[in-house]
Design a protein around this motif. Structure first.
Motif, PDB file in Angstrom:
ATOM      1  N   MET A  69     102.773 -28.327  81.345  1.00  0.00           N
ATOM      2  CA  MET A  69     101.993 -27.105  81.153  1.00  0.00           C
ATOM      3  C   MET A  69     101.518 -26.990  79.705  1.00  0.00           C
ATOM      4  N   PHE A  70     102.018 -27.864  78.835  1.00  0.00           N
ATOM      5  CA  PHE A  70     101.539 -28.003  77.461  1.00  0.00           C
ATOM      6  C   PHE A  70     101.545 -26.690  76.684  1.00  0.00           C
ATOM      7  N   ASN A  71     102.599 -25.922  76.844  1.00  0.00           N
ATOM      8  CA  ASN A  71     102.776 -24.762  75.971  1.00  0.00           C
ATOM      9  C   ASN A  71     104.225 -24.708  75.502  1.00  0.00           C
ATOM     10  N   GLN A  72     104.446 -23.956  74.438  1.00  0.00           N
ATOM     11  CA  GLN A  72     105.734 -23.935  73.760  1.00  0.00           C
ATOM     12  C   GLN A  72     106.864 -23.525  74.690  1.00  0.00           C
ATOM     13  N   MET A  73     106.655 -22.455  75.431  1.00  0.00           N
ATOM     14  CA  MET A  73     107.705 -21.957  76.319  1.00  0.00           C
ATOM     15  C   MET A  73     108.054 -22.984  77.397  1.00  0.00           C
ATOM     16  N   GLY A  74     107.023 -23.605  77.980  1.00  0.00           N
ATOM     17  CA  GLY A  74     107.255 -24.539  79.063  1.00  0.00           C
ATOM     18  C   GLY A  74     108.052 -25.757  78.632  1.00  0.00           C
ATOM     19  N   VAL A  75     107.614 -26.400  77.527  1.00  0.00           N
ATOM     20  CA  VAL A  75     108.284 -27.623  77.067  1.00  0.00           C
ATOM     21  C   VAL A  75     109.672 -27.301  76.530  1.00  0.00           C
ATOM     22  N   GLY A 114     106.436 -20.008  80.569  1.00  0.00           N
ATOM     23  CA  GLY A 114     105.386 -20.980  80.279  1.00  0.00           C
ATOM     24  C   GLY A 114     104.425 -21.119  81.434  1.00  0.00           C
ATOM     25  N   ALA A 115     104.939 -21.045  82.668  1.00  0.00           N
ATOM     26  CA  ALA A 115     104.080 -21.151  83.849  1.00  0.00           C
ATOM     27  C   ALA A 115     103.147 -19.949  83.962  1.00  0.00           C
ATOM     28  N   VAL A 116     103.635 -18.754  83.595  1.00  0.00           N
ATOM     29  CA  VAL A 116     102.784 -17.562  83.605  1.00  0.00           C
ATOM     30  C   VAL A 116     101.616 -17.751  82.641  1.00  0.00           C
ATOM     31  N   GLN A 117     101.893 -18.313  81.465  1.00  0.00           N
ATOM     32  CA  GLN A 117     100.823 -18.574  80.500  1.00  0.00           C
ATOM     33  C   GLN A 117      99.831 -19.608  81.023  1.00  0.00           C
ATOM     34  N   LEU A 125     105.138 -31.926  68.781  1.00  0.00           N
ATOM     35  CA  LEU A 125     104.661 -32.691  69.931  1.00  0.00           C
ATOM     36  C   LEU A 125     103.392 -32.070  70.510  1.00  0.00           C
ATOM     37  N   LEU A 126     103.408 -30.746  70.696  1.00  0.00           N
ATOM     38  CA  LEU A 126     102.240 -30.074  71.265  1.00  0.00           C
ATOM     39  C   LEU A 126     101.050 -30.134  70.322  1.00  0.00           C
ATOM     40  N   LYS A 127     101.300 -30.049  69.025  1.00  0.00           N
ATOM     41  CA  LYS A 127     100.219 -30.168  68.040  1.00  0.00           C
ATOM     42  C   LYS A 127      99.611 -31.560  68.087  1.00  0.00           C
ATOM     43  N   HIS A 128     100.452 -32.583  68.214  1.00  0.00           N
ATOM     44  CA  HIS A 128      99.973 -33.959  68.310  1.00  0.00           C
ATOM     45  C   HIS A 128      99.122 -34.147  69.566  1.00  0.00           C
TER      46      HIS A 128
END
Length: 493
Positions: A320-326, A401-404, A483-486
């Motif tokens: 999902m590529f967001n902070q909460m999810g990962v 994270g899924a909600v986002q 990681l997400l920034k990369h």
């Protein structure tokens, strides 16, 4: 201890202890074998303590780095390091190894040295997977873990142990062969086996998709994801208690960790291109496998399917590529290590007394084993995500994270929590509560001191992580952000 040798100590201490036990242990020296095995496991755990006490929680960089030439001609190095994504798994592996040695203390009566040595060597190899920063070194550790686990299942397992061991070995080995091809391709493109160099390697979308699919073959089998999950229930059912604990608590995490260290950073565009596929496979695992777990009559098989469903939450969070999810997915991996390990230990306690895993052979266990009943109910509650337990924290983060990401995906993921509660609590109802209907249940003895403290330590870990996850999330957070920034920066224009 020199900080440059901490990771080597964590890897090689249990391996060397295992070799010592293997070379000099005999069944007539059972007390010495057990003592040396426990000492080796405790020293291995002690070696990981500086990783937490000296870890810089503000940095996403690799720490405790070791590097020396291994195969100079091909630029292969003995290159180790940990960041927030891997450091807790090193500690978790060492901790679970101590628990497994204690769990087999009185249960294993033949070939004790080979049993203990297999777990000690396996511990070092799994820690090596989490620490390796060289692609070939990672592959060697990753594949070498198959050997001791194959022995554990094939020698110490149940009636169909040989079939289960072969199925486990062939599934995971065949899944890894394409990954080796991908590693060699990345080496030819970069001239290096350094994983961090591969993170910065410019690849076309077509190249990334092919490499992503090659990695997927190995990591999906190891997690395991649907539909390549069928080896896991057989392996769990036939494995001895310690084998099931290590398999669920640590070995499944090797595949999930591979996504974090390889798939997402090396093939970020392919990861985004195929995110719908990965999310769909994850939701199928969570929903379908949850219903499969509901109809199981074997406690071990039920918890095995439960593990597949929980690992589906992990892969769902990754893509999902967001902070909460990962971050939630990583927390879920750690939490699942404690909860699933505790569940299999609890089932092992019953099996040691009754020699049956069938739910129908129990009922009313709490009447004769009140301490066990209380702990088993607690672990089952944690397994279905009860607030204030570690099972709640990771699942809550993933759902946020899924909600986002997409409301309907979040709704589907939330619905599956009901299924998890259903199969966990239905098993508890049939095993723990009710009237005693079997004579062998009426004669059961409650937990002895070794079993009580073994399960109590696991319960305290589950409770502590559920009540105060901040020490874990603080370590994970910078590495997840990096990681997400990369992934975002390398997205194709």
């Amino acid at each position: 201890m020199d900080s440059s040798l901490i990771l080597s100590a964590a890897i090689w201490t249990p391996i060397l202890a295992g070799l010592v036990v293997l070379c000099f242990g005999r069944d007539q020296n059972a007390g010495i074998v057990r003592g040396v095995s426990l000492a080796g496991a405790l020293l291995g755990l002690l070696a990981t303590v500086p990783l937490i006490t000296r870890f810089d929680k503000t940095s996403a960089a690799m720490q405790f780095v070791e590097k020396s030439s291994w195969i100079e001609r091909f630029s292969v190095n003995y290159h180790l390091g940990v960041d927030g994504l891997s450091v807790w798994f090193v500690v978790l592996t060492a901790f679970i190894t101590v628990i497994v040695v204690i769990a087999g203390w009185e249960v294993i009566e033949e070939r004790i040295a080979q049993y203990m040595a297999s777990f000690l060597i396996l511990s070092g190899l799994m820690i090596g997977v989490f620490c390796a920063l060289d692609g070939l070194l990672f592959y060697v550790f990753f594949e070498a873990t198959l050997i001791p686990m194959y022995i554990i299942i094939g020698v110490y397992g149940g009636a169909n142990r040989v079939y289960a061991a072969f199925k486990f070995f062939l599934y995971t080995l065949l899944g890894s062969l394409l990954t080796l091809v991908a590693l060699i391709y990345l080496y030819l493109k970069s001239g290096s086996f350094a994983i961090l160099d591969w993170h910065a390697l410019p690849l076309s979308l077509d190249e990334q998709i092919l490499i992503f699919l090659a990695f997927l073959m190995a990591f999906a089998v190891k997690v395991p994801m649907w539909p390549v999950h069928t080896w896991l229930p057989d392996a769990h059912v036939e494995a001895p208690t310690g084998g099931s604990v290590v398999l669920a608590a640590i070995m499944l995490k090797l595949g999930a960790y591979g996504f974090l260290r390889f798939s997402l950073p090396i093939t970020p565009d392919a990861s985004r291109e195929l995110d719908s596929l990965m999310i769909a496979l994850s939701l199928i695992a969570v929903v379908y496998i949850g219903f499969v777990a509901l109809v199981q009559t074997d406690m071990k098989k039920l918890v095995a399917y439960s593990s597949i469903a929980h690992m589906g939450f992990v892969t769902l969070g990754f893509f999902m590529f967001n902070q909460m999810g990962v971050q939630g997915a990583v927390v879920q991996m750690i939490s699942h290590g404690f909860i699933s390990g505790a569940m299999f230990l609890s089932i092992g306690v019953l099996y040691d007394r009754v020699h049956s895993r069938k739910i129908a052979d129990y009922g009313g266990v709490v009447n004769t084993m009140p301490k066990f009943g209380a702990l088993f109910v607690f672990f089952a509650m944690a397994n279905c995500g009860l607030p204030a337990t570690s099972g709640f924290v990771g699942e809550f983060f993933v759902i946020l994270g899924a909600v986002q990401y997409n409301f309907w995906i979040a709704l589907a993921a939330t619905f599956t929590l009901v299924i998890g509660a259903a199969y966990s609590l239905w098993m508890v109802k049939r095993v723990v509560f009710g009237a005693v209907v079997h004579d062998h249940v009426a004669k059961l003895q409650d937990l002895n001191r070794r079993e009580f403290w073994m399960l109590m330590v696991m319960a305290l870990a589950v409770l502590a992580m559920g009540l105060y996850p901040k020490p874990i999330t603080d370590v994970i957070d910078p590495s997840v952000q990096a990681l997400l920034k990369h992934v975002a920066q390398t997205k194709l224009k």
